[in-house]
Design an enzyme around this catalytic site. Sequence first.
Site: not given
Length: 523
Positions: A340, A158, A129, A127, A442, A254
């Site tokens: 999942a 951004d 920009g 992950v 899915d 983050n």
Amino acid sequence: MRVLGIEGTAWAASAAVYDNETDDVFIETDPYQPESGGIHPREAAEHMREAIPSVVETALSAATGPIDAVAFSRGPGLGPCLRVVGTAARALAQSLDVSLVGVNHMVAHLEIGRHRSGFDSPVCLNVSGANAHVLGYRNGRYRVLGETMDTGAGNAIDKFTRHVGWTHPGGPKVEEAANDGEYVDLPYVVKGMDFSFSGIMSAAKQAYDDGVPVEDVSRGLQETMFAMLTEVSERALSLTGRDELVVGGGVAQNERLQEMLREMADQRGANLHVPDPRFLGDNAGMIAVLGAMMAAAGETVAVEDSGIDADYRPDQVPVTWRPGEPPAPGGDRSDEIRGAEAVVTVEDGLVTKRRVPKTYRHPALDERLRRERTVEEARLTHDARRAGVPTPVLRDVDVRESTLVVEFVGERDLRDAVGTTRVQSVGEHLATIHGEGIVHGDPTTRNVRVDGPRTYLIDFGLGYYSRDVEDHAMDLHVFEQSLRGTADEPEPLVSAFEGAYADAGQDAVLDQLRAIEGRGRYQ
């Protein structure tokens, strides 16, 4: 072996020296800081031209011996920046009379995590920009299991921060503001292991314009985007049968995203590795480390063949420097299976599927998703069966407890018994439900069950009703990605699947599938 690595795909002018005998990495980075707005390619390239000589000089001065190879980021990235770095690397390799190695920037994000963690064959969430994707290793290549269908994670954030008047980079500012905010609901878009950020960005901007405090919008933005990324990471672990996850990219710094991933891994019994912060953002250390692996495997490049590639996909890279992957767990039937998003128990020919609370998600978001997906799975399973597609017979639904009871079908997942006839059946089944206005949502090789001559579609939890060609094409895209991530020789299977769909469905859907593939971040 000592390798000089040079990175310059977008904003970071970076050089590093890696010594594979001591495992020491020295990194020197000079970041580009735009005066306003986002990254301007011309200005970024000018910064590269000014900064690369000094960061290289600093890195070389830290070397404890002669350099044996020069590695550089060949792509993907901004073309003007990549050309500066490529030129510098070629000149250095010739002047030092050493080998030249062209490195895929995104594979380097994965490999630095694998190298530092010691994991055998992890799934990787990248992950940054401009990018966001999930990768897994299969049959000599890294496969893109899921990716953003519009913009990268950092760029999406951004866009919001520019809208509210904050300077670049916006990620740290959103993270700080979110600490003081209250959660607000924003669009949540996951399709298989692909995802989209355009809707959430538009909704976040609109919420701010409507007077919602920026702290609250920032909180909702983080909680929603990072929950999506965590969910697709867990889906990739489930699909591949792996229990190791590494992360890479600047956005992975983050703390809230790391917290979500850690909670998911703990709840699942998986192992998570987050590299040191200096290896998360764009950096030359990862280029040097992967460059050393490639050079040792003989993966060097002649100067005349060392052109850059701004759209260099990670699945274009033959992975010759690492041993084969260990076998994934098989698909044998057991009394309790963790998928999942649900725990499945099998007893007396019935399957009880309970969507367990996901502690990494905000409670309000988690409750909404579990309720909505339980209702949709019940409806769509019934309607697909009525349309003539083999699905489990629904026995009971408890929306409050997010629980379904259905008949047990199939002997194993398609993942563990993939073949031409089977994928042709999936193509026919998807064409049938699309004709009825049903989207599976899915259709991976774990959500198809097989036994004898029958092929069943299961788990419609991400499904919905739509006659939009784009939505139908996304079903095909999700299935083909899962084939590439789980089959040893996927391309003949993909061709057979598309041929069966073409015979039973609409040509417009296959045309739209080609358009979707072209929108991928690495196409």
